[in-house]
Design an enzyme around this catalytic site. Sequence first.
Site, PDB file in Angstrom:
ATOM      1  CE  LYS A 179      -3.953  -2.301   2.202  1.00 39.63           C
ATOM      2  NZ  LYS A 179      -5.006  -2.201   3.261  1.00 39.63           N
TER       3      LYS A 179
ATOM      4  CE1 TYR B 224      -9.473  -2.699   0.261  1.00 39.55           C
ATOM      5  CE2 TYR B 224      -8.653  -0.915  -1.114  1.00 39.55           C
ATOM      6  CZ  TYR B 224      -8.421  -1.982  -0.260  1.00 39.55           C
ATOM      7  OH  TYR B 224      -7.128  -2.328   0.070  1.00 39.55           O
TER       8      TYR B 224
ATOM      9  CG  ASN C  55      -3.747  -2.286   6.747  1.00 39.04           C
ATOM     10  OD1 ASN C  55      -3.600  -1.934   5.580  1.00 39.04           O
ATOM     11  ND2 ASN C  55      -4.783  -2.998   7.155  1.00 39.04           N
TER      12      ASN C  55
ATOM     13  CG  HIS D 140      -5.407  -6.259  -0.439  1.00 38.76           C
ATOM     14  ND1 HIS D 140      -6.641  -6.131   0.167  1.00 38.76           N
ATOM     15  CD2 HIS D 140      -5.565  -7.206  -1.407  1.00 38.76           C
ATOM     16  CE1 HIS D 140      -7.495  -6.959  -0.418  1.00 38.76           C
ATOM     17  NE2 HIS D 140      -6.875  -7.622  -1.382  1.00 38.76           N
TER      18      HIS D 140
ATOM     19  CD  GLU E 270      -9.050  -8.872  -3.825  1.00 37.19           C
ATOM     20  OE1 GLU E 270      -7.920  -9.285  -3.478  1.00 37.19           O
ATOM     21  OE2 GLU E 270      -9.949  -8.582  -3.005  1.00 37.19           O
TER      22      GLU E 270
HETATM   23  P1  GDP Z   1      -8.136  -6.733   5.624  1.00 39.18           P
HETATM   24  O1  GDP Z   1      -8.829  -7.863   4.885  1.00 39.18           O
HETATM   25  O2  GDP Z   1      -7.274  -7.235   6.766  1.00 39.18           O
HETATM   26  O3  GDP Z   1      -7.373  -5.808   4.715  1.00 39.18           O
HETATM   27  O4  GDP Z   1      -9.269  -5.863   6.343  1.00 39.18           O
HETATM   28  P2  GDP Z   1     -10.744  -5.401   5.895  1.00 39.18           P
HETATM   29  O5  GDP Z   1     -11.188  -6.157   4.676  1.00 39.18           O
HETATM   30  O6  GDP Z   1     -11.598  -5.443   7.106  1.00 39.18           O
HETATM   31  O7  GDP Z   1     -10.549  -3.866   5.518  1.00 39.18           O
HETATM   32  C1  GDP Z   1      -9.980  -3.475   4.295  1.00 39.18           C
HETATM   33  C2  GDP Z   1      -9.043  -2.324   4.527  1.00 39.18           C
HETATM   34  O8  GDP Z   1      -9.795  -1.193   4.988  1.00 39.18           O
HETATM   35  C3  GDP Z   1      -7.999  -2.535   5.637  1.00 39.18           C
HETATM   36  O9  GDP Z   1      -6.881  -3.268   5.205  1.00 39.18           O
HETATM   37  C4  GDP Z   1      -7.650  -1.115   6.017  1.00 39.18           C
HETATM   38  O10 GDP Z   1      -6.731  -0.513   5.082  1.00 39.18           O
HETATM   39  C5  GDP Z   1      -8.996  -0.422   5.872  1.00 39.18           C
HETATM   40  N1  GDP Z   1      -9.687  -0.350   7.175  1.00 39.18           N
HETATM   41  C6  GDP Z   1     -10.262  -1.370   7.874  1.00 39.18           C
HETATM   42  N2  GDP Z   1     -10.786  -0.915   9.030  1.00 39.18           N
HETATM   43  C7  GDP Z   1     -10.525   0.414   9.078  1.00 39.18           C
HETATM   44  C8  GDP Z   1     -10.807   1.460  10.011  1.00 39.18           C
HETATM   45  O11 GDP Z   1     -11.411   1.249  11.069  1.00 39.18           O
HETATM   46  N3  GDP Z   1     -10.366   2.717   9.678  1.00 39.18           N
HETATM   47  C9  GDP Z   1      -9.709   2.992   8.512  1.00 39.18           C
HETATM   48  N4  GDP Z   1      -9.317   4.261   8.256  1.00 39.18           N
HETATM   49  N5  GDP Z   1      -9.430   2.032   7.598  1.00 39.18           N
HETATM   50  C10 GDP Z   1      -9.823   0.777   7.872  1.00 39.18           C
END
Ligand code: GDP
Length: 139
Positions: free
Chosen positions: A11, A51, A114, A117, A128
């Site tokens: 990222k 997303y 973070n 991905h 994807e």
């Molecule tokens: P992943 O599968 O571990 O990437 O997590 P998710 O599918 O739940 O979320 C997708 C992405 O959205 C995450 O990798 C983060 O970059 C972002 N994200 C998730 N939760 C949060 C949050 O509470 N705040 C913000 N700003 N970004 C978030």
Amino acid sequence: MAGNKTLTMIKPDAVRDGHIGAILNQITEAGFRISAMKLTQLSTADAQAFYAVHAERPFFGELVEFMTSGPIVAAILEKDNAVEDFRTLIGATNPAEAAEGTIRARFAKSIGENAVHGSDSDENAQIEGDFHFAGREQF
Ligand code: GDP
């Protein structure tokens, strides 16, 4: 049977911080083969489409803004049980909860920024991968 393919993005935070090489090294040391890779930047429409499943979440705007804020590295990775093993390698979404030594524990700043991905299912890995790469870019 579990599939052998997943899609990762390094990222914008990790690219900005100069971690491309270290992250790719950790990925290949863990036994993943890179079958497609590029440095690219998502447009707002790209990030909204990638997303789309999170469109109703309160952080969607922030997520799209962050993911379009600079270049990313997209790659298709191959290994037995790729989706699950890669999610183990990257650690929890929130780096504060990510196991020691995982990519997010080492390189992520926050739950939003973070570092990497990883696809969450074989079906999404396929979707994807095809989102980022034409057939002739997949080896
Ligand atoms: P992943 O599968 O571990 O990437 O997590 P998710 O599918 O739940 O979320 C997708 C992405 O959205 C995450 O990798 C983060 O970059 C972002 N994200 C998730 N939760 C949060 C949050 O509470 N705040 C913000 N700003 N970004 C978030």
